[in-house]
Design a protein around this motif. Structure first.
Motif, PDB file in Angstrom:
ATOM      1  N   LEU A  37       0.852  -1.183   0.000  1.00 17.68           N
ATOM      2  CA  LEU A  37       0.000   0.000   0.000  1.00 17.68           C
ATOM      3  C   LEU A  37       0.888   1.233   0.000  1.00 17.68           C
ATOM      4  O   LEU A  37       1.954   1.228   0.623  1.00 17.68           O
ATOM      5  CB  LEU A  37      -0.880   0.038   1.247  1.00 17.68           C
ATOM      6  CG  LEU A  37      -1.910  -1.062   1.437  1.00 17.68           C
ATOM      7  CD1 LEU A  37      -2.633  -0.882   2.778  1.00 17.68           C
ATOM      8  CD2 LEU A  37      -2.915  -1.061   0.307  1.00 17.68           C
ATOM      9  N   VAL A  38       0.437   2.286  -0.651  1.00 16.98           N
ATOM     10  CA  VAL A  38       1.175   3.549  -0.635  1.00 16.98           C
ATOM     11  C   VAL A  38       0.181   4.699  -0.539  1.00 16.98           C
ATOM     12  O   VAL A  38      -0.900   4.667  -1.129  1.00 16.98           O
ATOM     13  CB  VAL A  38       2.083   3.706  -1.886  1.00 16.98           C
ATOM     14  CG1 VAL A  38       1.279   3.735  -3.167  1.00 16.98           C
ATOM     15  CG2 VAL A  38       2.969   4.941  -1.757  1.00 16.98           C
ATOM     16  N   GLY A  75      -4.205  -1.849   6.091  1.00 18.60           N
ATOM     17  CA  GLY A  75      -3.350  -2.987   5.753  1.00 18.60           C
ATOM     18  C   GLY A  75      -3.345  -4.107   6.770  1.00 18.60           C
ATOM     19  O   GLY A  75      -3.165  -5.275   6.415  1.00 18.60           O
ATOM     20  N   GLY A  76      -3.556  -3.774   8.036  1.00 21.28           N
ATOM     21  CA  GLY A  76      -3.514  -4.771   9.103  1.00 21.28           C
ATOM     22  C   GLY A  76      -4.461  -5.936   8.913  1.00 21.28           C
ATOM     23  O   GLY A  76      -4.028  -7.100   8.948  1.00 21.28           O
ATOM     24  N   PRO A  81       2.283  -6.599   5.581  1.00 26.17           N
ATOM     25  CA  PRO A  81       3.317  -6.266   6.561  1.00 26.17           C
ATOM     26  C   PRO A  81       3.622  -4.765   6.618  1.00 26.17           C
ATOM     27  O   PRO A  81       3.448  -4.048   5.629  1.00 26.17           O
ATOM     28  CB  PRO A  81       4.554  -7.030   6.067  1.00 26.17           C
ATOM     29  CG  PRO A  81       4.082  -7.960   5.013  1.00 26.17           C
ATOM     30  CD  PRO A  81       2.766  -7.470   4.524  1.00 26.17           C
ATOM     31  N   ASP A  82       4.089  -4.319   7.768  1.00 27.77           N
ATOM     32  CA  ASP A  82       4.428  -2.902   7.955  1.00 27.77           C
ATOM     33  C   ASP A  82       5.407  -2.404   6.892  1.00 27.77           C
ATOM     34  O   ASP A  82       5.294  -1.270   6.435  1.00 27.77           O
ATOM     35  CB  ASP A  82       5.040  -2.665   9.344  1.00 27.77           C
ATOM     36  CG  ASP A  82       4.026  -2.848  10.458  1.00 27.77           C
ATOM     37  OD1 ASP A  82       2.808  -2.900  10.168  1.00 27.77           O
ATOM     38  OD2 ASP A  82       4.452  -2.939  11.627  1.00 27.77           O
ATOM     39  N   ASN A  83       6.369  -3.253   6.515  1.00 28.54           N
ATOM     40  CA  ASN A  83       7.370  -2.802   5.535  1.00 28.54           C
ATOM     41  C   ASN A  83       6.797  -2.718   4.112  1.00 28.54           C
ATOM     42  O   ASN A  83       7.496  -2.312   3.193  1.00 28.54           O
ATOM     43  CB  ASN A  83       8.621  -3.685   5.569  1.00 28.54           C
ATOM     44  CG  ASN A  83       8.358  -5.101   5.112  1.00 28.54           C
ATOM     45  OD1 ASN A  83       7.226  -5.578   5.079  1.00 28.54           O
ATOM     46  ND2 ASN A  83       9.430  -5.790   4.775  1.00 28.54           N
ATOM     47  N   CYS A  84       5.529  -3.082   3.950  1.00 24.53           N
ATOM     48  CA  CYS A  84       4.845  -2.953   2.658  1.00 24.53           C
ATOM     49  C   CYS A  84       3.753  -1.885   2.717  1.00 24.53           C
ATOM     50  O   CYS A  84       2.903  -1.800   1.828  1.00 24.53           O
ATOM     51  CB  CYS A  84       4.248  -4.294   2.238  1.00 24.53           C
ATOM     52  SG  CYS A  84       5.478  -5.541   1.867  1.00 24.53           S
ATOM     53  N   GLU A 102      11.215   1.352  -7.033  1.00 21.22           N
ATOM     54  CA  GLU A 102      12.031   0.847  -5.915  1.00 21.22           C
ATOM     55  C   GLU A 102      11.567  -0.528  -5.449  1.00 21.22           C
ATOM     56  O   GLU A 102      12.372  -1.376  -5.099  1.00 21.22           O
ATOM     57  CB  GLU A 102      11.972   1.801  -4.717  1.00 21.22           C
ATOM     58  CG  GLU A 102      12.835   3.001  -4.833  1.00 21.22           C
ATOM     59  CD  GLU A 102      12.699   3.912  -3.611  1.00 21.22           C
ATOM     60  OE1 GLU A 102      12.082   3.514  -2.591  1.00 21.22           O
ATOM     61  OE2 GLU A 102      13.210   5.044  -3.693  1.00 21.22           O
ATOM     62  N   GLN A 103      10.255  -0.727  -5.418  1.00 25.53           N
ATOM     63  CA  GLN A 103       9.686  -1.969  -4.910  1.00 25.53           C
ATOM     64  C   GLN A 103       9.484  -3.017  -6.016  1.00 25.53           C
ATOM     65  O   GLN A 103       8.990  -4.101  -5.745  1.00 25.53           O
ATOM     66  CB  GLN A 103       8.346  -1.686  -4.217  1.00 25.53           C
ATOM     67  CG  GLN A 103       8.459  -0.767  -3.020  1.00 25.53           C
ATOM     68  CD  GLN A 103       9.225  -1.417  -1.893  1.00 25.53           C
ATOM     69  OE1 GLN A 103       8.978  -2.556  -1.541  1.00 25.53           O
ATOM     70  NE2 GLN A 103      10.160  -0.681  -1.310  1.00 25.53           N
ATOM     71  N   ASP A 104       9.844  -2.673  -7.242  1.00 28.28           N
ATOM     72  CA  ASP A 104       9.713  -3.572  -8.385  1.00 28.28           C
ATOM     73  C   ASP A 104       8.262  -4.029  -8.584  1.00 28.28           C
ATOM     74  O   ASP A 104       7.986  -5.205  -8.838  1.00 28.28           O
ATOM     75  CB  ASP A 104      10.657  -4.770  -8.237  1.00 28.28           C
ATOM     76  CG  ASP A 104      10.950  -5.443  -9.566  1.00 28.28           C
ATOM     77  OD1 ASP A 104      10.831  -4.778 -10.610  1.00 28.28           O
ATOM     78  OD2 ASP A 104      11.259  -6.654  -9.557  1.00 28.28           O
ATOM     79  N   ALA A 105       7.328  -3.096  -8.437  1.00 24.40           N
ATOM     80  CA  ALA A 105       5.909  -3.394  -8.652  1.00 24.40           C
ATOM     81  C   ALA A 105       5.646  -3.508 -10.148  1.00 24.40           C
ATOM     82  O   ALA A 105       6.203  -2.741 -10.940  1.00 24.40           O
ATOM     83  CB  ALA A 105       5.036  -2.308  -8.042  1.00 24.40           C
ATOM     84  N   ASP A 106       4.810  -4.457 -10.523  1.00 25.63           N
ATOM     85  CA  ASP A 106       4.470  -4.596 -11.931  1.00 25.63           C
ATOM     86  C   ASP A 106       3.010  -4.241 -12.214  1.00 25.63           C
ATOM     87  O   ASP A 106       2.555  -4.309 -13.346  1.00 25.63           O
ATOM     88  CB  ASP A 106       4.827  -5.973 -12.478  1.00 25.63           C
ATOM     89  CG  ASP A 106       4.341  -7.123 -11.630  1.00 25.63           C
ATOM     90  OD1 ASP A 106       3.655  -6.886 -10.623  1.00 25.63           O
ATOM     91  OD2 ASP A 106       4.666  -8.275 -11.969  1.00 25.63           O
TER      92      ASP A 106
END
Length: 148
Positions: A37-38, A75-76, A81-84, A102-106
């Protein structure tokens, strides 16, 4: 259909964010993909044009803390995960592009409010994400009453 490995879901933290998350999460599950998530916060200096001679640092920090709490609440329950869960400060479309790279999202999933008129077909953030993305983008049409 593409086999996605990492789905980045961009949320604005409004009530409608659940609609975007549901679509993105469903695609991720079908593809056995990682989910992130962003949320992008615009710097307060941009909102006020930088002309106000005041320190907005504490207000920006409060907004950041509030956004982190809200994104954790989203997200919980989905075991993201917190790092995502990313809260970033900057111009939303360019920051979403940066984190996707950076996260290599496709796949990037964003909400679209479907405003009328060609130039308002997508919101400004959705349009910016669509035009600058190096990966697939899914614009989820936001339903005010969640009608299907």
């Amino acid at each position: 259909m593409s086999q996605y490995k990492h789905v980045l879901i961009a949320v604005d933290l409004t009530e409608e964010s659940h609609q975007v998350i549901e679509k993105g999460f469903a695609i991720a599950q079908r593809n056995n993909a990682k989910v992130s998530l962003v949320h992008a916060l615009e710097p307060l200096g941009f909102a006020y044009g930088g002309d106000i001679p005041m320190d907005l640092t504490s207000i920006q920090e409060q907004l950041d803390q509030h956004a982190r709490k809200k994104i954790a609440e989203l997200g919980g329950p989905l075991n993201i995960p917190d790092n995502c869960q990313h809260v970033i400060v900057g111009v939303p479309d360019s920051e979403i592009h940066r984190i996707a790279k950076e996260q290599d999202a496709d796949l990037i999933v964003v909400g679209s409010h479907g405003r009328h008129g060609l130039s308002l077909l997508l919101g400004s953030t959705s349009t910016g994400v669509l035009h600058g993305a190096k990966c697939d983008v899914l614009a989820v049409r936001i339903q005010k009453d969640k009608e299907k």
